[in-house]
Design a protein around this motif. Sequence first.
Motif, PDB file in Angstrom:
ATOM      1  N   MET A   1       1.591  52.273 -30.005  1.00 43.46           N
ATOM      2  CA  MET A   1       1.898  51.214 -29.040  1.00 43.46           C
ATOM      3  C   MET A   1       3.345  51.319 -28.555  1.00 43.46           C
ATOM      4  SD  MET A   1      -0.113  47.807 -30.415  1.00 43.46           S
ATOM      5  CE  MET A   1       0.704  47.822 -32.023  1.00 43.46           C
ATOM      6  N   ASN A   2       4.246  51.627 -29.479  1.00 45.80           N
ATOM      7  CA  ASN A   2       5.659  51.754 -29.098  1.00 45.80           C
ATOM      8  C   ASN A   2       5.870  52.905 -28.128  1.00 45.80           C
ATOM      9  OD1 ASN A   2       6.459  49.570 -30.590  1.00 45.80           O
ATOM     10  ND2 ASN A   2       7.264  50.753 -32.309  1.00 45.80           N
ATOM     11  N   VAL A   3       5.201  54.023 -28.389  1.00 45.23           N
ATOM     12  CA  VAL A   3       5.308  55.182 -27.504  1.00 45.23           C
ATOM     13  C   VAL A   3       4.751  54.850 -26.129  1.00 45.23           C
ATOM     14  CG1 VAL A   3       4.453  57.526 -27.090  1.00 45.23           C
ATOM     15  CG2 VAL A   3       5.313  56.894 -29.353  1.00 45.23           C
ATOM     16  N   ALA A   4       3.657  54.110 -26.082  1.00 43.99           N
ATOM     17  CA  ALA A   4       3.051  53.728 -24.804  1.00 43.99           C
ATOM     18  C   ALA A   4       4.022  52.865 -23.989  1.00 43.99           C
ATOM     19  CB  ALA A   4       1.739  52.974 -25.048  1.00 43.99           C
ATOM     20  N   LEU A   5       4.737  51.970 -24.664  1.00 41.59           N
ATOM     21  CA  LEU A   5       5.711  51.131 -23.959  1.00 41.59           C
ATOM     22  C   LEU A   5       6.862  51.979 -23.402  1.00 41.59           C
ATOM     23  CD1 LEU A   5       5.970  47.964 -26.249  1.00 41.59           C
ATOM     24  CD2 LEU A   5       4.933  48.121 -23.979  1.00 41.59           C
ATOM     25  N   ILE A   6       7.292  52.957 -24.167  1.00 44.09           N
ATOM     26  CA  ILE A   6       8.363  53.834 -23.695  1.00 44.09           C
ATOM     27  C   ILE A   6       7.895  54.633 -22.473  1.00 44.09           C
ATOM     28  CG2 ILE A   6       9.764  55.857 -24.281  1.00 44.09           C
ATOM     29  CD1 ILE A   6       9.943  54.811 -27.121  1.00 44.09           C
ATOM     30  N   GLN A   7       6.636  55.041 -22.472  1.00 43.93           N
ATOM     31  CA  GLN A   7       6.102  55.771 -21.320  1.00 43.93           C
ATOM     32  C   GLN A   7       6.046  54.890 -20.077  1.00 43.93           C
ATOM     33  OE1 GLN A   7       2.378  57.128 -22.971  1.00 43.93           O
ATOM     34  NE2 GLN A   7       3.256  59.055 -23.732  1.00 43.93           N
ATOM     35  N   GLN A   8       5.694  53.604 -20.274  1.00 46.46           N
ATOM     36  CA  GLN A   8       5.725  52.673 -19.142  1.00 46.46           C
ATOM     37  C   GLN A   8       7.150  52.515 -18.618  1.00 46.46           C
ATOM     38  OE1 GLN A   8       3.703  48.865 -19.730  1.00 46.46           O
ATOM     39  NE2 GLN A   8       2.433  49.795 -21.331  1.00 46.46           N
TER      40      GLN A   8
ATOM     41  N   GLN B   1      11.678  55.924 -13.207  1.00 48.58           N
ATOM     42  CA  GLN B   1      11.514  57.000 -12.222  1.00 48.58           C
ATOM     43  C   GLN B   1      11.054  56.479 -10.866  1.00 48.58           C
ATOM     44  OE1 GLN B   1       8.742  59.328 -14.523  1.00 48.58           O
ATOM     45  NE2 GLN B   1      10.321  60.771 -15.203  1.00 48.58           N
ATOM     46  N   SER B   2      10.058  55.612 -10.853  1.00 49.70           N
ATOM     47  CA  SER B   2       9.434  55.213  -9.590  1.00 49.70           C
ATOM     48  C   SER B   2      10.089  54.008  -8.934  1.00 49.70           C
ATOM     49  CB  SER B   2       7.942  54.920  -9.806  1.00 49.70           C
ATOM     50  OG  SER B   2       7.777  53.848 -10.730  1.00 49.70           O
ATOM     51  N   GLU B   3      10.600  53.071  -9.752  1.00 53.41           N
ATOM     52  CA  GLU B   3      11.168  51.853  -9.170  1.00 53.41           C
ATOM     53  C   GLU B   3      12.698  51.850  -9.155  1.00 53.41           C
ATOM     54  OE1 GLU B   3       9.397  48.091 -10.050  1.00 53.41           O
ATOM     55  OE2 GLU B   3       7.615  49.017 -10.939  1.00 53.41           O
TER      56      GLU B   3
END
Length: 306
Positions: free
Chosen positions: A11-18, A24-26
């Motif tokens: 879950m922590n890794v998923a948050l870092i990916q978000q 990058q995009s915003e």
Amino acid sequence: MNNNSSNIETMNVALIQQFQRYLQSERHYSPHTVRNYLFELSRIQRLLEHATPWQQLSTEQLQAVLSRLHRKGLSARSIALTLSAMKQFYRFLQREELVINDPSVTLTAPKQAKPLPKNLDADSIHHLMEIDTDSAIAVRDKAIMELFYSSGIRLAELSALDQSSFDDDLTQVRVLGKGNKTRIVPVGKMAREAISHWLRLRNNINCEDNALFVTHQGRRLAHRSIQARINKWGQQQGVSAKVHPHKLRHSFATHMLESSADLRAVQELLGHANLSTTQVYTSLDFQHLAKVYDGAHPRAKRTKEK
């Protein structure tokens, strides 16, 4: 690693990916900055004593991570980067309404040591000033360098000088400093001789105004031109360090403190509003002051062996 710890890490890794996609995009952060932030967040995770979701971390746990980095010998600058990544990440989690309170908000980075001003030693200054004054431009440049080192004035202050800024015998110069504050600064013998030589030549130039230092067309010498000329002479004279107006000002301050140890007087000469600004120079000449102390203080002297 048990299943619970594995799930938390996922879950922590998923948050870092978000967070990465957000940067990058915003936010359109550079790839270099994104990589640095992701590395710091991964390091924080590794240093946590127990696998804990980002949303449940406390201020104390995050402070413990920073303390561990400090004990590992990381510089204040590196720890500041870790904290910056941490704060940016929690702002993102708040934005996404994944946390209510930011546990990093009260954390502060350790103070970073200010780089000490660089100065030239007396021998380098002497060598710099020994230029061939075989042209009016060389005479002018020598006067500029001598005045910088003699009086410790700033680049903008020197550029703004008029002939009328000096008293009749050139022993003092009136300088308009920061905050439009005027101060009177003494001018040393070598600088007086160099300025006097230049003034005799300047009188043959058709000048636009009363400016002290002018081009051969008679226009006031610009800041960049002064910087370029001093750097040129430093290279020509074989001075190892790059020479610029601020370095001559630093050298003036350092050598004055080494000789007098009078911080208040140097503050006045430099035009510093606060004594703390001048105190940075006390770090430069500590070895000299330590020698003076050892030689002068009654309780510091060693008794001769019998």
